[in-house]
Design an enzyme around this catalytic site. Structure first.
Site, PDB file in Angstrom:
ATOM      1  N   LYS A  37      33.115  15.879  10.571  1.00 46.16           N
ATOM      2  CA  LYS A  37      32.139  16.192  11.616  1.00 46.16           C
ATOM      3  C   LYS A  37      30.769  16.089  10.949  1.00 46.16           C
ATOM      4  O   LYS A  37      30.261  17.045  10.376  1.00 46.16           O
ATOM      5  CB  LYS A  37      32.380  17.584  12.193  1.00 46.16           C
ATOM      6  CG  LYS A  37      33.656  17.682  13.014  1.00 46.16           C
ATOM      7  CD  LYS A  37      33.783  19.001  13.743  1.00 46.16           C
ATOM      8  CE  LYS A  37      34.090  20.147  12.797  1.00 46.16           C
ATOM      9  NZ  LYS A  37      34.410  21.399  13.519  1.00 46.16           N
ATOM     10  N   GLY A  42      -1.113  -4.233  14.161  1.00 39.81           N
ATOM     11  CA  GLY A  42      -1.275  -3.290  13.060  1.00 39.81           C
ATOM     12  C   GLY A  42      -1.893  -1.965  13.460  1.00 39.81           C
ATOM     13  O   GLY A  42      -1.835  -1.533  14.612  1.00 39.81           O
ATOM     14  N   THR A  88      -4.675  -9.343  23.597  1.00 37.53           N
ATOM     15  CA  THR A  88      -5.745  -8.446  24.014  1.00 37.53           C
ATOM     16  C   THR A  88      -6.231  -8.837  25.410  1.00 37.53           C
ATOM     17  O   THR A  88      -5.643  -9.697  26.074  1.00 37.53           O
ATOM     18  CB  THR A  88      -6.920  -8.511  23.028  1.00 37.53           C
ATOM     19  OG1 THR A  88      -7.579  -9.780  23.152  1.00 37.53           O
ATOM     20  CG2 THR A  88      -6.446  -8.314  21.586  1.00 37.53           C
ATOM     21  N   ALA A 116      -3.922  -8.922  18.710  1.00 43.26           N
ATOM     22  CA  ALA A 116      -4.238  -7.871  17.733  1.00 43.26           C
ATOM     23  C   ALA A 116      -2.951  -7.179  17.311  1.00 43.26           C
ATOM     24  O   ALA A 116      -2.033  -6.989  18.120  1.00 43.26           O
ATOM     25  CB  ALA A 116      -5.221  -6.855  18.312  1.00 43.26           C
ATOM     26  N   ASN A 151       0.823  -1.219   0.000  1.00 39.76           N
ATOM     27  CA  ASN A 151       0.000   0.000   0.000  1.00 39.76           C
ATOM     28  C   ASN A 151       0.853   1.264   0.000  1.00 39.76           C
ATOM     29  O   ASN A 151       0.427   2.309  -0.497  1.00 39.76           O
ATOM     30  CB  ASN A 151      -1.010   0.000   1.158  1.00 39.76           C
ATOM     31  CG  ASN A 151      -0.383  -0.271   2.500  1.00 39.76           C
ATOM     32  OD1 ASN A 151       0.826  -0.464   2.603  1.00 39.76           O
ATOM     33  ND2 ASN A 151      -1.201  -0.303   3.527  1.00 39.76           N
ATOM     34  N   CYS A 152       2.086   1.185   0.514  1.00 38.91           N
ATOM     35  CA  CYS A 152       2.961   2.365   0.470  1.00 38.91           C
ATOM     36  C   CYS A 152       3.406   2.686  -0.958  1.00 38.91           C
ATOM     37  O   CYS A 152       3.891   3.787  -1.222  1.00 38.91           O
ATOM     38  CB  CYS A 152       4.183   2.157   1.353  1.00 38.91           C
ATOM     39  SG  CYS A 152       3.782   2.036   3.124  1.00 38.91           S
TER      40      CYS A 152
END
Length: 571
Positions: free
Chosen positions: A451, A299, A290, A297, A52-53
């Protein structure tokens, strides 16, 4: 390792509700740990495992093949992992007492029993209070069917507008991560885009002084910005959609994309009597279990704790979801688990030629939660300045009074992802400014500096926190003008191009010879010093303090000041 058997002595049945990142990660891990378990994945949509990304990049055409987004199908998952994946199966209820789920599909309604249940329902798009969202021109961008519909519309508009030599018009509502990706994709497809955002700057999670960089980049690519306003309605003028904004502006549109955020999809959990947190997300323990001992559960729907603030709520990101799925499977199989750690919310987005990224807590969150912090700004080259192609990297970081890193953000054309990943790792490790200063990072002129900007953040924070370089912030300008001498140590030419009204200009190279002039002008008041980025004014601050004067340095210099106070233009 094998999983515990069911009470009847048969191999355990694990039902996973929902696929994509969390659900499929759990199902695949379950199979790798237990060859005998019966793993059933129930997905209401057509696609159980998709990227989906990657959807915005298929919309733009960068990812040409739609099939590239489809990571697995039920057939490939059965062949490789022997998973029982059923698409088009919508779970309508969970019966914890009977340990069954109620499922609707084309075949009708059925009940499926489980020994262990994993809920991965994800999130649903927030539906803003806008009249007319059912207009056929309105779309969202979250699923494969969404991107299919959008591509079909964009292709049709391209054909229709070719003869007229006039670009199609799109309005994107919401300038968050997905909204910005949608804007980039639509511009790439030749559309004229208006971007509407209720907040006063694009990408609201980004600190306000960095957001103008994104606004300028969007404007440079022809995007019209409407900030600090909301869409109130979507109507029709006979020729297409018209989006009306809260300030009365009317925007004709051939296409409207609405992405103003998501909320956890927790109705199943709520109806099953599972504990939910104050934000409505499912409450889980460190192993994703849960309040029901047989239900886990994972996501976008679960509650997590933020590492910096301790606040709890959902964080809809693929990385945490994948790890949660793996963790739930480990717990179900009796495998050693890596307990859920508080999340940092690390995220990144490309906006045409710029990259913006964030990790940890931003300044707005720290202020809202009353967390004491010191903010430092850095504008440095992404690699050695003497090597061709050095781009300015803009970094902002917040530190606790004891030196602990609390959050960091970056915007630039190169090197942003590298630094934010380092800073996210530092946050996870609980690093301080001292630790950043001592990090040993890869250096060669094409890649970095001796640096590194991450080291420089540590150096600057050390100086600010131990009193070597007291700071003032751009937000303090009015107070500085009212109670201090504002000293601009840039060159005379820079000063002429724009400066703070009433500021005294003494280039830092002349400060030692003009010390008395500055002392007299201050008249006993503190001195608020600034230059373009903060380096020359740091040197000036040390000179003044070495001479016994009360001086402080503007964090981020004129660049940051202009971002916060855009009215500061020319003399």
């Amino acid at each position: 390792m094998t999983s515990p058997t069911s009470p009847t002595g048969t191999p355990r049945r694990v039902v996973v509700v929902g696929g994509v990142a969390g659900g499929m990660s759990a199902a695949a891990r379950l199979r790798r740990l237990d060859e005998s378990a019966h793993v059933v994945v129930l997905e209401q949509g057509e696609h159980v495992s998709f990227a989906n990304c990657g959807l915005p990049y298929h919309l733009s055409g960068e990812i040409e093949r739609r099939e590239a987004l489809l990571l697995h199908t039920p057939e490939t998952l059965r062949a490789s992992l022997d998973l029982d994946v059923r698409t088009g199966h919508r779970v309508t209820a969970v019966d914890p007492a009977a340990r069954e789920v109620v499922v609707e599909s084309a075949a009708g309604t059925a009940r499926i029993g489980y020994d262990a249940l994993i809920l991965a329902p994800g999130a649903v798009a927030v539906r803003p209070p806008v009249d007319g969202l059912d207009h056929p021109s309105v779309h969202t961008l979250r699923t494969v069917p969404d991107v299919d519909a959008l591509r079909a519309v964009v292709d049709r508009l391209a054909e229709q507008r070719t003869a007229a030599d006039e670009p199609a018009r799109a309005v994107v509502v919401g300038a968050g991560f997905i909204g910005l990706e949608a804007v980039e994709a639509l511009v790439a497809r030749g559309l004229q885009v208006h971007l509407v955002e209720l907040a006063d700057h694009v990408l609201p999670p980004l600190d306000a002084e960095l957001a103008p960089l994104l606004s300028d980049e969007l404007a440079a690519h022809g995007v019209d910005l409407h900030l600090g306003v909301s869409a109130t309605s979507v109507g029709d003028d006979g020729a297409g959609a018209v989006v009306t904004l809260s300030d009365g502006t009317r925007l004709p549109a051939d296409l409207v994309v609405v992405n103003v955020g998501v909320r956890p999809a927790t109705q199943l959990a709520r109806d099953a009597g599972l504990d939910l947190g104050p934000t409505g997300a499912i409450r889980v323990d460190a192993d994703q279990r849960t309040s029901d001992p047989h239900i886990w559960a994972v996501g976008d729907a679960v509650e997590v704790q933020h590492a910096v603030t301790g606040l709890t709520g959902p964080v809809p990101l693929a990385g945490p979801a994948n790890r949660q799925g793996r963790r739930a499977a480990d717990a179900i199989c009796g495998h050693r688990t890596t307990p859920q750690a508080p999340v940092l919310g690390t995220a990144i987005v490309r906006v045409f030629g710029l990259t913006a990224a964030t990790t940890g807590a931003n300044q707005a969150t720290l202020r809202r939660e009353g967390v004491p912090h010191e903010v430092v700004h850095l504008h440095a080259g992404h690699h050695a300045g003497y090597f061709p192609g050095a781009e300015t990297l803009h970094l902002v970081a917040s530190f606790a009074p004891d030196g602990r890193l609390l959050g960091a953000q970056g915007v630039g054309r190169a090197g942003v992802d590298k630094r934010i990943d380092v800073l996210a790792t530092a946050l996870r490790a609980g690093f301080t400014a001292d630790d950043l200063a001592e990090l040993e990072l890869a250096y060669a002129p094409p890649y970095g500096s001796a640096k590194d900007p991450v080291n420089m953040l540590g150096f600057v924070a050390q100086n600010a926190l131990d009193g070597t370089m007291p700071q003032w912030q751009a937000a303090d300008l009015d107070e500085a003008l009212a109670h201090t001498l504002v000293l601009d140590v840039r060159s005379a030419k820079e000063f002429a191009d724009g400066h703070v009204p009433g500021a005294l200009n003494v280039p830092h190279t002349e400060l030692r010879t003009r010390f008395a002039e500055v002392r007299d002008a201050a008249g006993g008041r503190p001195i608020s010093v600034h230059c373009a980025s903060g380096m020359r004014s740091y040197l000036a601050t040390r000179i003044l303090r070495g001479g016994g004067l009360d001086a402080r340095n503007l964090s981020g210099g004129w660049f940051t000041l202009r971002a916060v106070h855009p009215h500061l233009t020319t003399a």
